[in-house]
Write an enzyme that holds these catalytic residues in place. Structure first.
Site, PDB file in Angstrom:
ATOM      1  N   ASP A   1       0.812  -1.348  -0.041  1.00  0.00           N
ATOM      2  CA  ASP A   1      -0.107   0.037   0.073  1.00  0.00           C
ATOM      3  C   ASP A   1       0.806   1.330   0.108  1.00  0.00           C
ATOM      4  O   ASP A   1       2.212   0.893   0.366  1.00  0.00           O
ATOM      5  CB  ASP A   1      -0.768   0.014   1.294  1.00  0.00           C
ATOM      6  CG  ASP A   1      -1.731   1.373   1.290  1.00  0.00           C
ATOM      7  OD1 ASP A   1      -2.472   1.718   0.518  1.00  0.00           O
ATOM      8  OD2 ASP A   1      -1.502   1.750   2.646  1.00  0.00           O
ATOM      9  N   LEU A   2       0.491   2.527  -0.430  1.00  0.00           N
ATOM     10  CA  LEU A   2       1.190   3.587  -0.442  1.00  0.00           C
ATOM     11  C   LEU A   2       1.221   4.258   0.806  1.00  0.00           C
ATOM     12  O   LEU A   2       2.195   4.443   1.729  1.00  0.00           O
ATOM     13  CB  LEU A   2       0.908   4.199  -1.676  1.00  0.00           C
ATOM     14  CG  LEU A   2       1.648   5.688  -1.850  1.00  0.00           C
ATOM     15  CD1 LEU A   2       3.255   5.340  -2.332  1.00  0.00           C
ATOM     16  CD2 LEU A   2       1.066   6.270  -3.151  1.00  0.00           C
ATOM     17  N   ASP A   3       0.014   4.957   0.931  1.00  0.00           N
ATOM     18  CA  ASP A   3      -0.217   5.867   1.863  1.00  0.00           C
ATOM     19  C   ASP A   3       0.016   5.249   3.394  1.00  0.00           C
ATOM     20  O   ASP A   3      -1.076   4.349   3.447  1.00  0.00           O
ATOM     21  CB  ASP A   3      -1.680   6.564   1.714  1.00  0.00           C
ATOM     22  CG  ASP A   3      -1.591   7.594   0.367  1.00  0.00           C
ATOM     23  OD1 ASP A   3      -0.768   7.955   0.203  1.00  0.00           O
ATOM     24  OD2 ASP A   3      -2.805   7.306  -0.337  1.00  0.00           O
TER      25      ASP A   3
ATOM     26  N   THR B   1       1.131  10.267   3.742  1.00  0.00           N
ATOM     27  CA  THR B   1       0.129  11.428   2.859  1.00  0.00           C
ATOM     28  C   THR B   1      -0.891  11.652   3.785  1.00  0.00           C
ATOM     29  O   THR B   1      -1.579  12.481   3.531  1.00  0.00           O
ATOM     30  CB  THR B   1      -0.051  10.823   1.667  1.00  0.00           C
ATOM     31  OG1 THR B   1      -0.262   9.536   1.754  1.00  0.00           O
ATOM     32  CG2 THR B   1       1.168  11.077   0.652  1.00  0.00           C
TER      33      THR B   1
ATOM     34  N   LYS C   1      -8.558   6.170   5.827  1.00  0.00           N
ATOM     35  CA  LYS C   1      -7.333   5.323   5.480  1.00  0.00           C
ATOM     36  C   LYS C   1      -7.557   4.419   4.359  1.00  0.00           C
ATOM     37  O   LYS C   1      -8.404   3.406   5.045  1.00  0.00           O
ATOM     38  CB  LYS C   1      -6.234   5.054   6.569  1.00  0.00           C
ATOM     39  CG  LYS C   1      -5.913   6.254   7.187  1.00  0.00           C
ATOM     40  CD  LYS C   1      -4.571   5.901   8.189  1.00  0.00           C
ATOM     41  CE  LYS C   1      -4.021   7.137   8.809  1.00  0.00           C
ATOM     42  NZ  LYS C   1      -2.977   6.588   9.928  1.00  0.00           N
ATOM     43  N   GLY C   2      -7.385   4.383   3.469  1.00  0.00           N
ATOM     44  CA  GLY C   2      -7.401   3.100   2.458  1.00  0.00           C
ATOM     45  C   GLY C   2      -8.797   3.148   1.621  1.00  0.00           C
ATOM     46  O   GLY C   2      -9.097   2.279   0.824  1.00  0.00           O
ATOM     47  N   ILE C   3      -9.617   4.247   2.035  1.00  0.00           N
ATOM     48  CA  ILE C   3     -10.671   4.521   1.387  1.00  0.00           C
ATOM     49  C   ILE C   3     -10.884   5.261   0.206  1.00  0.00           C
ATOM     50  O   ILE C   3     -10.224   6.496   0.115  1.00  0.00           O
ATOM     51  CB  ILE C   3     -11.894   4.969   2.505  1.00  0.00           C
ATOM     52  CG1 ILE C   3     -11.887   4.033   3.501  1.00  0.00           C
ATOM     53  CG2 ILE C   3     -13.086   5.088   2.029  1.00  0.00           C
ATOM     54  CD1 ILE C   3     -12.305   2.758   3.362  1.00  0.00           C
TER      55      ILE C   3
ATOM     56  N   SER D   1      -2.602   0.725  -4.287  1.00  0.00           N
ATOM     57  CA  SER D   1      -2.793   1.726  -3.564  1.00  0.00           C
ATOM     58  C   SER D   1      -4.469   2.052  -4.077  1.00  0.00           C
ATOM     59  O   SER D   1      -4.588   2.249  -5.518  1.00  0.00           O
ATOM     60  CB  SER D   1      -2.083   2.947  -3.650  1.00  0.00           C
ATOM     61  OG  SER D   1      -2.612   4.117  -3.119  1.00  0.00           O
ATOM     62  N   ALA D   2      -5.194   2.689  -3.242  1.00  0.00           N
ATOM     63  CA  ALA D   2      -6.518   3.157  -3.740  1.00  0.00           C
ATOM     64  C   ALA D   2      -6.453   4.479  -4.360  1.00  0.00           C
ATOM     65  O   ALA D   2      -7.392   5.207  -5.016  1.00  0.00           O
ATOM     66  CB  ALA D   2      -7.665   3.527  -2.542  1.00  0.00           C
TER      67      ALA D   2
ATOM     68  N   ASN E   1      -3.541   9.286  -7.202  1.00  0.00           N
ATOM     69  CA  ASN E   1      -2.151  10.143  -7.448  1.00  0.00           C
ATOM     70  C   ASN E   1      -1.097   9.408  -7.099  1.00  0.00           C
ATOM     71  O   ASN E   1       0.116  10.004  -6.614  1.00  0.00           O
ATOM     72  CB  ASN E   1      -2.331  11.187  -6.377  1.00  0.00           C
ATOM     73  CG  ASN E   1      -3.695  12.393  -6.571  1.00  0.00           C
ATOM     74  OD1 ASN E   1      -3.905  12.621  -7.828  1.00  0.00           O
ATOM     75  ND2 ASN E   1      -4.519  12.432  -5.625  1.00  0.00           N
TER      76      ASN E   1
ATOM     77  N   LYS F   1     -10.927  -1.116  -1.535  1.00  0.00           N
ATOM     78  CA  LYS F   1     -10.650  -1.958  -0.237  1.00  0.00           C
ATOM     79  C   LYS F   1     -11.527  -1.869   0.911  1.00  0.00           C
ATOM     80  O   LYS F   1     -12.301  -0.540   1.056  1.00  0.00           O
ATOM     81  CB  LYS F   1      -9.445  -1.613   0.327  1.00  0.00           C
ATOM     82  CG  LYS F   1      -8.022  -1.854  -0.515  1.00  0.00           C
ATOM     83  CD  LYS F   1      -6.746  -1.207   0.152  1.00  0.00           C
ATOM     84  CE  LYS F   1      -5.669  -0.831  -0.793  1.00  0.00           C
ATOM     85  NZ  LYS F   1      -4.566  -0.143  -0.472  1.00  0.00           N
TER      86      LYS F   1
ATOM     87  N   GLU G   1       0.403  -3.452   4.813  1.00  0.00           N
ATOM     88  CA  GLU G   1      -0.791  -2.501   4.688  1.00  0.00           C
ATOM     89  C   GLU G   1      -0.894  -1.857   6.342  1.00  0.00           C
ATOM     90  O   GLU G   1      -0.600  -2.391   7.140  1.00  0.00           O
ATOM     91  CB  GLU G   1      -1.989  -3.282   4.797  1.00  0.00           C
ATOM     92  CG  GLU G   1      -2.753  -3.215   3.319  1.00  0.00           C
ATOM     93  CD  GLU G   1      -3.314  -1.718   3.072  1.00  0.00           C
ATOM     94  OE1 GLU G   1      -3.329  -0.884   4.126  1.00  0.00           O
ATOM     95  OE2 GLU G   1      -3.615  -1.524   1.924  1.00  0.00           O
ATOM     96  N   ASP G   2      -1.320  -0.553   6.360  1.00  0.00           N
ATOM     97  CA  ASP G   2      -1.425   0.199   7.373  1.00  0.00           C
ATOM     98  C   ASP G   2      -3.066   0.586   8.044  1.00  0.00           C
ATOM     99  O   ASP G   2      -3.229   0.984   8.801  1.00  0.00           O
ATOM    100  CB  ASP G   2      -0.976   1.650   7.569  1.00  0.00           C
ATOM    101  CG  ASP G   2      -1.674   2.860   6.412  1.00  0.00           C
ATOM    102  OD1 ASP G   2      -2.084   2.224   5.520  1.00  0.00           O
ATOM    103  OD2 ASP G   2      -1.922   3.749   6.934  1.00  0.00           O
TER     104      ASP G   2
END
Ligand code: G6P
Ligand code: MG
Length: 215
Positions: free
Chosen positions: A9-11, A17, A45-47, A114-115, A118, A145, A169-170
């Site tokens: 996952d990114l963020d 971010t 987060k993740g949404i 990632s969702a 960007n 997710k 994943e966070d």
């Protein structure tokens, strides 16, 4: 080696971010007199962007037309893009570059799941892009997710089976997505929050890939 790929996952995993999303959503909320809290931001987060706005409008008890919602989505993203415009390699979370280098040397394939629409810009600005064999972001998926779509597409793009993948994943929703997809999940954060994960670490700092990726 049983596992062939690591999906990130990114963020909140590679870069932080969440603070920029929070600032942009909080500012947006002021359009309809609503002040978003940090706890609520945690739940975003993740949404995806669209779903995040729907949740915020729900919390605020605001009914909005589709036209209004589209305008707000653009406004939030323009502010967010402005906030991330100066991102640089210093914003890569501690230990991440070293960890990516370790797994690359071990021969793992690496993908992003990632969702965020960007994601590409952030990977470029931070220089993280060089590690990735495949990038699946919010432009390539239709389901948020905890649906496993983003990770299943990542496995497919890498040419590996879901059971050969380990997801980092966070967010709770992301851990759930990985498990639904039949993958191992390593949570980055607190075990009490990410209780569905197979393992949880608080940071990549001083993490030995060999021992972490043993199951
Ligand atoms: C990530 C973040 C979410 C964000 C989503 C969409 O999953 O954790 O907070 O809403 O991406 O990001 P985007 O950059 O497309 O607005
Ligand atoms: Mg995240």
């Amino acid at each position: 080696m049983k596992y062939k790929a690591c999906l990130f996952d990114l963020d909140g995993v590679l870069v932080d971010t969440a603070i920029y999303h929070f600032k942009a959503w909080r500012q947006l909320g002021l359009n309809f007199g609503y002040q978003l809290t940090e706890d609520q931001n945690e739940q975003l987060k993740g949404i995806s962007r669209v779903e995040s706005l729907d949740r915020i409008l729900g919390w605020a008890g605001v009914q909005a037309s589709e036209k209004e919602k589209s305008k707000w989505l653009v406004e939030k993203n323009e502010h967010y893009l402005d906030l991330i415009s100066n991102m640089n390699p210093n914003e890569i979370l501690p230990g991440v570059s070293d960890f990516l280098s370790q797994i690359k040397k071990e021969g793992y394939l690496i993908a992003l799941g990632s969702a965020s629409k960007n994601a590409q810009i952030i990977l470029e600005k931070t220089g993280l892009i060089k590690w990735f064999d495949a990038i699946i972001d919010g432009n390539k998926v239709s389901k948020s997710k905890p649906d496993p779509e983003v990770f299943l597409k990542g496995a497919h793009a890498l040419g590996v089976k879901p059971e050969e993948c380990i997801v980092f994943e966070d967010a709770q929703a992301g851990v759930e997505a990985a498990k639904k997809g039949g993958m191992k999940a390593i949570g980055i954060g607190e075990a009490s929050v990410l209780f569905e994960a197979d393992k949880v670490i608080s940071t990549f700092l001083n993490t030995n890939a060999n021992s972490l990726l043993k199951f």
